[in-house]
Design an enzyme around this catalytic site. Structure first.
Site, PDB file in Angstrom:
ATOM      1  N   ARG A   1       5.739  -1.332  -4.538  1.00 13.03           N
ATOM      2  CA  ARG A   1       6.341  -2.609  -4.921  1.00 13.03           C
ATOM      3  C   ARG A   1       5.244  -3.618  -5.212  1.00 13.03           C
ATOM      4  O   ARG A   1       4.256  -3.688  -4.472  1.00 13.03           O
ATOM      5  CB  ARG A   1       7.222  -3.096  -3.776  1.00 13.03           C
TER       6      ARG A   1
ATOM      7  N   ASN B   1       3.017  -9.607  -6.010  1.00 15.42           N
ATOM      8  CA  ASN B   1       2.826 -10.707  -6.954  1.00 15.42           C
ATOM      9  C   ASN B   1       2.484 -10.094  -8.307  1.00 15.42           C
ATOM     10  O   ASN B   1       1.341  -9.687  -8.533  1.00 15.42           O
ATOM     11  CB  ASN B   1       1.694 -11.622  -6.464  1.00 15.42           C
ATOM     12  N   PRO B   2       3.458  -9.987  -9.199  1.00 17.77           N
ATOM     13  CA  PRO B   2       3.220  -9.271 -10.461  1.00 17.77           C
ATOM     14  C   PRO B   2       2.036  -9.829 -11.251  1.00 17.77           C
ATOM     15  O   PRO B   2       1.349  -9.077 -11.935  1.00 17.77           O
ATOM     16  CB  PRO B   2       4.523  -9.479 -11.240  1.00 17.77           C
TER      17      PRO B   2
ATOM     18  N   GLN C   1      -5.152  -6.698 -11.243  1.00 20.87           N
ATOM     19  CA  GLN C   1      -5.844  -5.573 -10.613  1.00 20.87           C
ATOM     20  C   GLN C   1      -5.850  -4.353 -11.524  1.00 20.87           C
ATOM     21  O   GLN C   1      -6.872  -3.695 -11.691  1.00 20.87           O
ATOM     22  CB  GLN C   1      -5.192  -5.226  -9.271  1.00 20.87           C
TER      23      GLN C   1
ATOM     24  N   GLY D   1      -0.351  -0.121  -3.028  1.00 22.95           N
ATOM     25  CA  GLY D   1      -1.732  -0.599  -3.187  1.00 22.95           C
ATOM     26  C   GLY D   1      -2.156  -0.466  -4.636  1.00 22.95           C
ATOM     27  O   GLY D   1      -1.884   0.549  -5.281  1.00 22.95           O
ATOM     28  N   VAL D   2      -2.822  -1.492  -5.158  1.00 23.74           N
ATOM     29  CA  VAL D   2      -3.106  -1.533  -6.595  1.00 23.74           C
ATOM     30  C   VAL D   2      -4.572  -1.764  -6.924  1.00 23.74           C
ATOM     31  O   VAL D   2      -4.933  -1.880  -8.090  1.00 23.74           O
ATOM     32  CB  VAL D   2      -2.254  -2.634  -7.283  1.00 23.74           C
TER      33      VAL D   2
ATOM     34  N   GLU E   1      -7.401   0.005  -6.881  1.00 22.50           N
ATOM     35  CA  GLU E   1      -8.338   0.960  -7.452  1.00 22.50           C
ATOM     36  C   GLU E   1      -7.774   1.848  -8.546  1.00 22.50           C
ATOM     37  O   GLU E   1      -8.525   2.330  -9.404  1.00 22.50           O
ATOM     38  CB  GLU E   1      -8.933   1.817  -6.313  1.00 22.50           C
TER      39      GLU E   1
HETATM   40 MO1  MOS Z   1     -13.283  -0.219  -2.175  1.00 21.23          MO
HETATM   41  S1  MOS Z   1     -14.549   1.098  -3.022  1.00 21.23           S
HETATM   42  O1  MOS Z   1     -12.379   0.645  -1.113  1.00 21.23           O
HETATM   43  O2  MOS Z   1     -13.981  -1.625  -1.762  1.00 21.23           O
END
Ligand code: MOS
Length: 713
Positions: free
Chosen positions: A592, A595-596, A602, A665-666, A668
């Site tokens: 989810r 904050n779009p 990201q 989580g967004v 990486e």
């Molecule tokens: Mo990141 S490479 O988990 O700061």
């Protein structure tokens, strides 16, 4: 999940909000670690070794101590002793380059050998540059390539080697085989804000104002290094200009603490951009061999992914590029291995999507090669190879919406109209092509502590040692708290970046916002139980403190990942070899979106990194000196506005069923697969397969028919 955790209603979470501190940042009101004023501040300047291996024979400190403003020169003969024999919060011993000035050995170029402290930064720099250091130099070895027999498998956050089935017989039985070596270069984080810390002793407590990805993390490391009671160390880090994995405990904080201890006054140490190339960690170069064996219809029978990365002679760190293969595709014979080679170089570290970023380049390019050989559309190839369970773990996926991402991405990108044959499309001198690749990144949460206070004026204060490294974490947590308390966000004040707020997850592993939101939500639930409806809040407020260790620890064992589909269109200048990315599009299933607005940033930021990785970034080590050539933002090009086209990032509905807010989580996943999509598009444009990053103009020209004769793939 504990019984006191409430579930957020559909309210502010999921709606777009600009960063709460955005105005302060753009007007300069927000102060960063290197610019916060202190009375009596002294300035330290690090002196780094100019040899890549050897011993310090002597330092000529007397002339430097006589220079204007100089207060001290710290080095291995006079610096405070530290204890670096410990396991830190993230389960690893510290990078030995933080155990400053403890011995005379020099394991790589740019090893910290002294700190010069002076009244002003300019005086410290002048004196540091004048300090003569004499070395006994030894021959160094920085030759990184796949032919080195000394490489060995290393368990990082995953096993070094995972093998099932008979690889060689599965390969020989396969109708179609891809066997290729891919390389990625040494890459550096280059956050906009350099590392900076000011340390001082304040009433028996060590107070460090820093720029880092986790204040309780850095405080814990400093307390262990200096054998201090953890309660006697406070680390603050309010605004951070990027970190990407490089901003943990590093030489600058340790040097500042040493000098503040010796001089008993505040001392600031700031890394220069050039020093960051030696002291801040980096992404290891990789050489990767991928062998795929498939039936004629593209179904994989054999998959091998070997990844070799570098580490230093003093510390083990593995860049686990073979990781994505353990999640993405299954085969009867499935072999993956992460190996490292010890050389006389600085220790690498986590850098945005460690493992997944370089690993996905090799794996997803190899899949594209397989699709070409089988005559199957690259997306269809992935459809045919969707695993039921984790290929190595055998565990079910908590959710796996990869194909949903491809469907949505193909529709938005216009993939159906693509002529699969390479080298068919031109726009004047530009050869045009499109490519795609899959992305994945692990999903997790770690224990965190949040304190929530109901203030007598009807507002709420949230205290959590989160790190807003530019992601908008502060704003995201405000929305989570607003929903949990059922009040408007303007009645919530979120304070982050202070180790006194208690243990919390770092801004890392794409786990920060999820871990912190969980703690905020849990505390909000407890606070609501404590507040008597209609009763006045006492003048001191009502504070609850909640720790999610139990809740987070109870996460069942499943394969937990975000997924994504990357698409790129490139134009290749046949005359100059220049590659321009014309458009990029990513669709992600990453939980989810709190904050779009900032979540999109990201993804887009990760994709920009992908362009940079595919086409530009390359730290070159000079074999004779052992150091990085052009260690600055002129010599090391990161993608800037002129390199970046229109980028679209979208997502599909994919709430994590085991997270109280639905977050995955967004941070990486945006970079994962991005370089492969671009490299695959370059193949589609030119018919030439580029397996070595970055895809520089000279490499492109060498591959084209009128180039210098290198053969076509
Ligand atoms: Mo990141 S490479 O988990 O700061």
């Amino acid at each position: 999940m504990t019984t006191t955790t409430t579930t957020t209603r559909r309210g502010f979470v999921g709606t777009a909000h600009t960063r709460l501190e955005g105005r302060d940042k753009v007007t300069g009101a927000a102060r960063y670690a290197g610019e916060i004023p202190f009375t009596g501040l002294a300035h330290g300047w690090l002196v780094l070794s100019t040899v890549a291996r050897g011993r310090i024979r002597s330092l000529e400190t007397a002339p430097v101590l006589a220079m204007p403003g100089v207060l001290a020169v710290l080095h291995h003969e006079n610096a405070p002793r530290v204890d670096s024999d410990y396991i830190g919060m993230l389960g690893a011993p510290p990078d030995p380059s933080v155990a400053l000035f403890q011995h005379e050995r020099v394991p790589h170029l740019g090893w910290p050998v002294a700190l010069v402290v002076a009244e002003t930064s300019e005086q410290a720099r002048e004196a540091a540059e004048a300090l003569a250091v004499h070395y006994e130099q030894e021959p160094h070895d920085i030759a990184f390539h796949s032919g080195r027999p000394e490489a060995y498998p290393l368990d990082g956050h995953m096993p070094g080697v995972a093998e099932k089935g008979d690889l060689e017989s599965a390969l020989s039985a396969a109708a179609v085989v891809v066997d290729a070596e891919y390389t990625t270069p040494e890459e550096h984080h280059n956050p906009m804000e350099p590392h900076a810390a000011t340390a001082h002793w304040d009433g028996g407590r060590l107070d460090v104002v820093d720029s880092n990805q986790g204040t309780t993390w850095v405080a814990g490391e400093l307390s262990k290094l200096f054998s201090l009671d953890p309660a006697a160390v406070r680390v603050r880090s309010e605004h951070i200009g990027g970190g990407f994995g490089s901003k943990g405990v590093r030489a600058h904080q340790v040097a500042a603490v040493m000098a503040a201890t010796v001089l008993q006054r505040p001392v600031r140490v700031v890394m220069t951009r050039r020093q960051m190339f030696s002291l801040a960690g980096y992404r290891s170069p990789t050489t990767q061999r991928v062998r795929l064996g498939a039936d004629a219809d593209g179904r994989l029978r054999a998959l091998e992914h070997q990844c070799l990365s570098v580490t230093s002679t003093v510390h083990e760190f593995v860049e686990p590029g073979a990781g994505p293969a353990r999640v993405m595709y299954d085969a009867d014979a499935h072999h993956t291995a992460n190996r490292v080679l010890r050389l006389d170089v600085p220790t690498p570290t986590w850098m945005r999507a460690p493992g997944e970023a370089p690993g996905s380049f090799a794996l997803e390019a190899a899949l594209d090669e397989l699709a070409g050989k089988c005559g199957i559309d690259p997306i269809e190839l992935r459809v045919r190879n969707e695993p039921e369970r984790g290929p190595v773990s055998g565990l079910p996926f908590s959710s796996r919406n990869l194909l949903g991402c491809f469907r949505e991405g193909a529709r938005r990108f216009g993939w159906a109209d693509r002529d699969p044959r390479p080298g068919r499309s031109r726009d004047g001198r530009w050869l045009l092509g499109t490519g795609t690749a899959a992305a994945s990144f692990p999903v997790g949460a770690a224990p965190s502590t949040a304190a929530l206070t109901a203030e007598p004026d009807g507002t709420f204060t949230v205290r959590i040692a989160a790190a807003d490294i530019g992601t908008g974490a502060r704003t995201a947590l405000t929305l989570v708290a607003a929903d949990a308390l059922e009040v408007a966000p303007d009645r919530i004040r979120v304070r982050v970046g202070d180790s006194d707020f208690g243990p919390a997850m770092i801004a890392g592993g794409s786990m920060g916002t999820r871990s912190w939101a969980w703690a905020v939500l849990t505390a909000a639930g407890e606070l609501r139980e404590r507040l008597v409806p209609g009763a006045a809040v006492p003048p001191e407020g009502v504070t609850v403190r909640s720790d999610t260790s139990a809740a987070v620890g109870a996460l069942a064992s499943k394969e937990r990942h975000s997924f994504g589909a990357q698409f790129a269109e490139v134009a290749v200048d046949a005359a100059t070899g220049e590659v321009r990315v014309r458009r990029m599009l990513g669709v992600f299933a990453a939980g989810r979106m709190v904050n779009p607005l900032t979540a999109r940033s990201q993804f887009v930021g990760g994709m920009v990194w992908g362009i940079s990785m595919a086409l530009h970034e390359e730290a070159v080590r000079d074999r004779s000196s052992g150091g990085t050539v052009g260690a600055d933002l002129a010599g090391y090009h990161v993608a800037t506005h002129a390199d970046v086209p229109e980028i679209e990032a979208h997502w599909i509905d994919d709430p994590d069923p085991d997270d109280p807010v639905g977050i995955k989580g967004v941070g990486e996943i945006g970079i994962v697969g991005a370089a492969a999509a671009i490299a695959n598009a370059v193949w589609h444009a030119t018919g030439v397969r580029h397996r070595n990053l970055p895809i520089r103009p000279d490499r492109v020209l060498a591959g084209l028919p009128d180039g210098d004769g290198a053969s076509r793939a």
